[in-house]
Design a protein around this motif. Structure first.
Motif, PDB file in Angstrom:
ATOM      1  N   THR A 152      -6.807   4.194  -3.781  1.00 34.75           N
ATOM      2  CA  THR A 152      -6.232   5.433  -3.254  1.00 34.75           C
ATOM      3  C   THR A 152      -7.090   6.658  -3.557  1.00 34.75           C
ATOM      4  O   THR A 152      -7.338   7.491  -2.683  1.00 34.75           O
ATOM      5  N   ILE A 197      -3.240   4.986   1.481  1.00 32.32           N
ATOM      6  CA  ILE A 197      -3.918   3.840   2.109  1.00 32.32           C
ATOM      7  C   ILE A 197      -3.238   3.486   3.432  1.00 32.32           C
ATOM      8  O   ILE A 197      -3.915   3.120   4.405  1.00 32.32           O
ATOM      9  N   GLY A 205      -1.422   3.874  -5.601  1.00 35.84           N
ATOM     10  CA  GLY A 205      -1.568   5.323  -5.548  1.00 35.84           C
ATOM     11  C   GLY A 205      -0.655   6.120  -6.444  1.00 35.84           C
ATOM     12  O   GLY A 205      -0.814   7.327  -6.575  1.00 35.84           O
ATOM     13  N   ASP A 207       0.811  -1.210   0.000  1.00 38.18           N
ATOM     14  CA  ASP A 207       0.000   0.000   0.000  1.00 38.18           C
ATOM     15  C   ASP A 207       0.847   1.263   0.000  1.00 38.18           C
ATOM     16  O   ASP A 207       1.858   1.357   0.695  1.00 38.18           O
TER      17      ASP A 207
END
Length: 256
Positions: free
Chosen positions: A231, A61, A181, A57
């Motif tokens: 994200t 996140i 993301g 992540d």
């Protein structure tokens, strides 16, 4: 029939799966966010179980996980929140998390409780295929849960086929080997997804990491059955007093 299988039988393309973090932005936001996602037209929900060291992540996140943990979210609390949730949530729900907290909870107990509430499948990115085959897969299957493996652009064809043979819900095509993301070169992503498409895999393919808006969702769906957004949605929930309104606006902007 499992809700994931049923979804892919009914709808072959443009499947929108949205990730949300359990217990974010508030501890009791889990069900309101899920309900808002369903009511806004998402096809599937990936519910993240917060963990202090989430390897795949990105910072957004990770920050949502940290906030959820600070709010008091645990796996036990999550199962309490999900008790009876099928009275209002009908779309497929997948629990996404990491092995450490699941093993602390007790792997079989976790699968049993997941099946009881019931959710439909699991994504555990740090569960190796060898351990899945030799120890954990039988437990997951015993409780009727689907299991989703991840592949990346660097995954060899042989390994892609292997993970496809083991996956039981869909195959999660990570758009690059970075964390969630980050912006992606969608041209490179398209050629990677075309390569997966050419392999004629057993499972449907959903692409994730870097899918953030209507344009990237549409591009991802050109060579895959759908896409996963995480994200960008978590960002949309930051600092908003109106979780339902922010969710509806975010999903409407992607779908319309």
């Amino acid at each position: 029939m499992n809700r994931i299988s049923d979804l892919f039988q009914r709808k072959k393309n443009n499947i929108l799966n949205v990730y949300c973090t359990a217990g974010y932005p508030q501890l009791n936001s889990t069900l309101p966010v899920m309900k808002a996602l369903q009511d806004s037209g998402v096809d599937m929900i990936e519910l993240g179980m917060p963990y202090s060291d989430p390897l795949a992540d990105g910072p957004v996140i990770q920050a949502s996980s940290s906030k959820a943990l600070a709010n008091g979210m645990t796996i036990a609390t999550l199962f309490e929140q999900l008790r009876g949730f099928r009275q209002q949530i009908h779309v497929p729900v997948i629990l996404m998390g990491y092995m450490n907290p699941v093993l602390q909870y007790g792997f079989e107990k976790f699968c049993q409780h997941a099946a009881d509430v019931p959710v439909d499948g699991l994504i555990l990115p740090d569960l190796p295929e060898y351990e899945y085959e030799n120890e954990y897969g039988a437990i997951i299957q015993r409780y009727g849960l689907k299991f989703i493996f991840l592949v990346t652009p660097e995954t060899s064809e042989e390994r892609i086929r292997r993970l496809d043979s083991l996956s039981t819900g869909f195959l999660y095509a990570v758009s690059s080997s970075s964390t969630t993301g980050k912006d992606k070169d969608m041209h490179a992503v398209n050629s990677y997804l075309q390569r997966l498409q050419d392999l004629q895999l057993k499972n449907p393919v959903l692409v994730g990491f870097g899918i953030k808006d209507k344009a990237t969702f549409r591009q991802a769906c050109e060579h895959a059955n759908g896409a996963i957004i995480g994200t960008a949605f978590i960002k949309a929930l930051e600092n908003t007093p109106d979780v339902e309104g922010a969710t509806k606006k975010f999903i409407t902007d992607i779908k319309n």
